[in-house]
Motif scaffolding. Structure first.
Motif, PDB file in Angstrom:
ATOM      1  N   GLN A 162     -62.046  16.981 -98.966  1.00  0.00           N
ATOM      2  CA  GLN A 162     -62.884  16.896 -97.962  1.00  0.00           C
ATOM      3  C   GLN A 162     -63.943  18.216 -97.008  1.00  0.00           C
ATOM      4  OE1 GLN A 162     -63.857  13.069 -96.544  1.00  0.00           O
ATOM      5  NE2 GLN A 162     -64.799  14.433 -95.264  1.00  0.00           N
ATOM      6  N   ARG A 163     -63.014  18.905 -96.808  1.00  0.00           N
ATOM      7  CA  ARG A 163     -63.237  20.171 -95.963  1.00  0.00           C
ATOM      8  C   ARG A 163     -63.587  21.336 -97.083  1.00  0.00           C
ATOM      9  NH1 ARG A 163     -63.596  19.093 -90.996  1.00  0.00           N
ATOM     10  NH2 ARG A 163     -61.713  18.787 -90.219  1.00  0.00           N
ATOM     11  N   ARG A 183     -56.006  13.190 -90.029  1.00  0.00           N
ATOM     12  CA  ARG A 183     -57.015  13.395 -90.752  1.00  0.00           C
ATOM     13  C   ARG A 183     -58.736  13.669 -89.185  1.00  0.00           C
ATOM     14  NH1 ARG A 183     -54.630  10.713 -92.818  1.00  0.00           N
ATOM     15  NH2 ARG A 183     -53.640  13.607 -93.622  1.00  0.00           N
ATOM     16  N   ARG A 184     -57.960  14.531 -88.052  1.00  0.00           N
ATOM     17  CA  ARG A 184     -58.967  15.054 -87.979  1.00  0.00           C
ATOM     18  C   ARG A 184     -58.727  17.188 -88.111  1.00  0.00           C
ATOM     19  NH1 ARG A 184     -57.398  11.835 -83.387  1.00  0.00           N
ATOM     20  NH2 ARG A 184     -55.557  13.266 -82.492  1.00  0.00           N
ATOM     21  N   GLU A 203     -74.865  21.855 -90.004  1.00  0.00           N
ATOM     22  CA  GLU A 203     -73.512  22.012 -89.334  1.00  0.00           C
ATOM     23  C   GLU A 203     -73.723  22.978 -88.403  1.00  0.00           C
ATOM     24  OE1 GLU A 203     -71.844  24.011 -92.757  1.00  0.00           O
ATOM     25  OE2 GLU A 203     -71.487  22.413 -93.853  1.00  0.00           O
ATOM     26  N   GLU A 225     -65.693  12.418 -99.966  1.00  0.00           N
ATOM     27  CA  GLU A 225     -65.170  11.936 -98.900  1.00  0.00           C
ATOM     28  C   GLU A 225     -64.188  11.244 -98.887  1.00  0.00           C
ATOM     29  OE1 GLU A 225     -66.934   8.941 -95.642  1.00  0.00           O
ATOM     30  OE2 GLU A 225     -68.055   9.429 -97.776  1.00  0.00           O
ATOM     31  N   ASP A 282     -57.598  17.869 -91.224  1.00  0.00           N
ATOM     32  CA  ASP A 282     -58.741  17.711 -92.583  1.00  0.00           C
ATOM     33  C   ASP A 282     -59.463  16.542 -92.955  1.00  0.00           C
ATOM     34  OD1 ASP A 282     -57.659  14.687 -93.106  1.00  0.00           O
ATOM     35  OD2 ASP A 282     -55.930  15.744 -93.581  1.00  0.00           O
ATOM     36  N   GLY A 283     -60.114  16.442 -92.294  1.00  0.00           N
ATOM     37  CA  GLY A 283     -61.798  15.666 -91.700  1.00  0.00           C
ATOM     38  C   GLY A 283     -61.542  14.535 -92.440  1.00  0.00           C
TER      39      GLY A 283
END
Length: 769
Positions: free
Chosen positions: A56-57, A98-99, A288, A62, A101-102
């Motif tokens: 993810q990062r 999850r916040r 971004e 996704e 590692d996204g």
């Protein structure tokens, strides 16, 4: 400008749970150009956070994690919540992870009923077809190109729930495109997964793919393994704080099936996405920068809004960039210069209470009742957030910025505190406990605290009363209090009487402005998670137990993990003093007959380990030391008076109905002051025993033998050893679950254990005098 503000207000009226919600289904065409990977495990903490962060990062795909359960059946290292309340904590911990590692977070409807030893046992609790339906909905909602199962789907997984998660991960890979078995009208548009891998944690043989998840990202200033360490450390209720390693770290995968590059041997693959035509998501520098430099703030004028009432929210967009940005709202645009802000207000109406959606109606067995619909849990959490669309001036690329609507205040020590705007009943009413113990046919005097919470903006008069079981009387039929705006008040009733053996219900009611309120909520608040709350009726089930208790019993209690045993003892009228591990050397233990150590207390308290010799000396001098189960730390020298061994994996009896064989009927553990029979092992919940010693020194006497069906009997449930003039009792029975649940037989047995004395030691002490 006015027209724009009104459009924004209209766009925001759904915030903070109202009747308008995001819909599930097939609106995913905008995502079809993005690679997606779904990881599947059984519980919170099963996920490979390093691989998730890399995916993810790193922008490689996704990513999402599907946890079959919310971890409700586990234990709690940070509080005393168990069962569904613990599931709420662990859900929020996964969302916190999850916040970091996204990635996205999904769940099925499965309730974690506790440890199981096989897939067959697990399926007796979770209907396989129902669970597979949930898997299909998740896959069709997220539309992954790759599925990665954490577990092997074999007995190597060690836990039946682990095994089932892996078996269903493979099955959904096979069937998610089957529209005959899973019609699109019910399950969403069909989706066929391209590849299936298993994580190498529980696999045998060589991996077919290795990925350096320790790769450093200069834009983030961290490696993906470092990010993963922070993500995994959100699992605080399980004590899973993790290091943030630098350097090369490999994730290892094994390809098991593919639909896209079958002619390429698995070991010759170069990447996870070989054969998949879809490219990674494009990373727009402009997008971004907008996400980083344009901030949305939505501040409510209160923390709670009553159902049917409205809260005033002030929203502000801050342009902290060096470029002009355009705020798009409805039919108009607003241009914001650098270092400027745009502010507007709107009202949020509370249409139904804010609560965990899966607990809105009672679960059915080991499955939650509300259906899942393919939405990720993190998206559900954001559906009521404030949001606005912005773009750079002169550009057509827009981004949606979302933030929760919060109430903000200052704590003089902690600084700024933010709490989400919450819809609550006008007046909530609650009692401290949902379940209590009492001695049957014995005079009882007890104080009941009734907590009232107002979500109203006005002062009201409230009349509080109790509905009492037969045999109880209160000091007052009702009490009247004034509730100020948004106030919390506690009203205390003094209750006396006797109860016959059995279960009795006591309830609280509050009447205000012509309405009677019967329910309230229990806040769940820890610093690392989003606050939540559980609603329940203002009722307590009092389990009146026919139990004899010695009049001279005096107990010191060292609390353990997820431990509610001490309050249960106090409810029985036993004098109990909390013993802090660091204070043990300074306490005169001779004034106690018994010292009780809670479950896993040695694991979480270094001070207890350091001061354990004082507890052993207490036993040597004639006291009774009762230690509830620990883990492998109990095998270290000096922890117990005599040695034990614990197998890996450890022996446990997970069937709460497993037969119990009495092997020492003469033991005072089964005779004094309560005669224990096999009937006392009826009605136990979740499990019998855990981390049972496989072998132990011959100086321990075993009392019981028990086992799950098809396994060898284990005698490590209750072990008793004379120690000097006193007694050492070690028990691996799950008393920490039974007593708070009001289980009668477990209560009677535990009272026997803490009442035991070393008869020979006592006689010797008397002769010495």
């Amino acid at each position: 400008m006015k027209r724009v503000v009104l459009a924004l207000a209209a766009a925001m009226t759904f915030a903070a749970p109202l009747t308008l919600h995001s819909q599930s289904g097939g609106a995913v065409s905008s995502r079809d150009s993005t690679r997606r990977v779904l990881m599947v495990g059984a519980h919170p903490d099963d996920e490979d956070t390093q691989l998730i962060a890399w995916l993810q990062r790193g922008g490689y795909a996704e990513a999402a994690y599907l946890a079959v359960t919310r971890g409700d059946g586990g234990q709690n290292l940070i509080g005393n919540e168990l069962g569904e309340p613990l599931g709420v904590i662990r859900t929020q911990e996964l969302l916190a992870a999850r916040r970091v590692d996204g990635a996205h977070q999904y769940f099925t409807r499965a309730y974690d009923f506790g440890f199981s030893k096989s897939a067959e046992e697990t399926y007796r609790h979770w209907p396989k077809d129902s669970l597979l339906n949930d898997f299909v909905r998740v896959v069709r909602g997220f539309r992954p190109h790759v599925i990665i199962a954490i577990f092997s789907g074999t007995p190597r997984d060690g836990h039946g729930q682990h095994q089932v998660s892996a078996l269903l991960a493979k099955e959904v890979y096979e069937v998610s495109g089957d529209v005959q078995r899973f019609p699109e009208a019910t399950f969403g548009p069909a989706w066929t997964v391209s590849k299936f891998y298993r994580d190498r944690w529980f696999e045998t043989g060589a991996p077919t793919l290795k990925i350096n998840v320790g790769e450093y990202n200069p834009q983030l200033g961290k490696s993906y393994a470092e990010i993963a360490g922070e993500s995994r450390s959100q699992h605080k209720s399980q004590g899973f704080g993790a290091l943030q390693p630098k350097g090369v770290v490999f994730a290892e995968l094994k390809r098991e099936s593919t639909r896209v590059n079958a002619n390429t041997p698995p070991e010759q693959e170069k990447t996870l996405f070989d054969g998949i035509d879809v490219k990674p998501a494009s990373r727009s520098a402009e997008r971004e920068e907008l996400m980083r430099d344009v901030a949305l703030e939505a501040i409510s004028d209160r923390r709670y809004v009553a159902v049917g009432d409205s809260a005033r929210v002030t929203a502000t967009v801050y342009n902290r960039s060096r470029r002009q940005v355009v705020l798009t709202a409805g039919a108009g645009d607003v241009t914001l210069a650098p270092d400027s802000a745009y502010k507007w207000t709107f009202f949020v109406r509370g249409d139904r209470v804010t609560q965990p959606w899966w607990l809105e109606v009672p679960r059915q067995g080991a499955m939650f009742a509300p259906p899942i619909d393919g939405r990720a849990e993190d998206e559900r959490q954001k559906e009521n957030w404030a949001r606005v669309v912005v773009r750079s001036a002169g550009s057509s690329r827009a981004v949606t910025i979302r933030n929760p609507i919060v109430y903000r205040y200052v704590d003089l020590v902690r600084g700024e505190i933010q709490r989400p705007l919450t819809v609550a009943p006008a007046i909530s009413i609650g009692l401290d406990n949902a379940t209590e113990l009492a001695r049957a046919n014995t005079s009882i005097e007890r104080f009941y605290n009734v907590t009232l919470r107002s979500a109203l903006t006005r002062r009201v008069q409230a009349v509080v009363s109790l509905v009492l079981p037969a045999g109880f009387t209160a000091d007052s039929a009702s009490k009247t209090v004034t509730l100020d705006s948004a106030a919390t008040r506690t009203v205390t009733f003094r209750v006396k009487g006797k109860l016959i053996a059995g279960v009795h219900e006591l309830a609280a009611r509050v009447s205000a402005e012509g309405q009677t309120h019967r329910t309230g909520y229990v806040p769940i608040e820890y610093d690392h998670i989003t606050p939540d709350r559980l609603y329940r009726p203002a009722e307590v089930s009092i389990h009146a137990v026919d139990v004899a208790i010695p009049s001279n019993l005096r107990v010191a209690y060292v609390q353990g993990v997820g431990d509610n045993v001490e309050p249960a003892l106090e409810q029985l009228g036993i004098p109990v003093a909390i013993l802090q591990p660091r204070s043990i050397p300074a306490v005169d233990l001779s004034k106690f007959t018994t010292v009780v150590v809670g479950p896993r207390a040695y694991q979480v308290s270094r001070e207890l380990v350091d001061n354990n010799s004082h507890l052993l000396n207490f036993a040597q001098r004639g006291g009774t030391l009762v230690v509830q189960y620990g883990q492998y730390e109990m095998t270290r020298p000096g922890m117990m008076p005599y040695s034990i061994s614990i197998a890996r994996p450890h022996d446990r009896v997970t069937e709460e109905t497993a037969p119990v064989r009495i092997i020492d009927a003469s033991s005072s553990a089964l005779r004094t002051p309560n005669v224990i029979t096999n009937a006392d092992f009826d009605g136990w919940i979740q499990e019998r025993s855990l981390y049972m010693p496989r072998t132990f020194d011959e100086r321990y006497s075993a009392v019981l033998a028990l086992n799950d069906p098809g396994e060898q009997a284990n005698r490590g449930a209750i072990m008793i050893a004379p120690y000097g003039r006193g007694l050492y009792v070690y028990t691996t029975l799950a008393f920490f679950r039974q007593l708070p649940a009001g289980v009668s037989g477990a209560t009677r047995l535990f009272v026997n254990l803490i009442s035991m004395k070393n008869a020979q030691g006592a006689a010797r002490a008397a002769s010495d005098r």
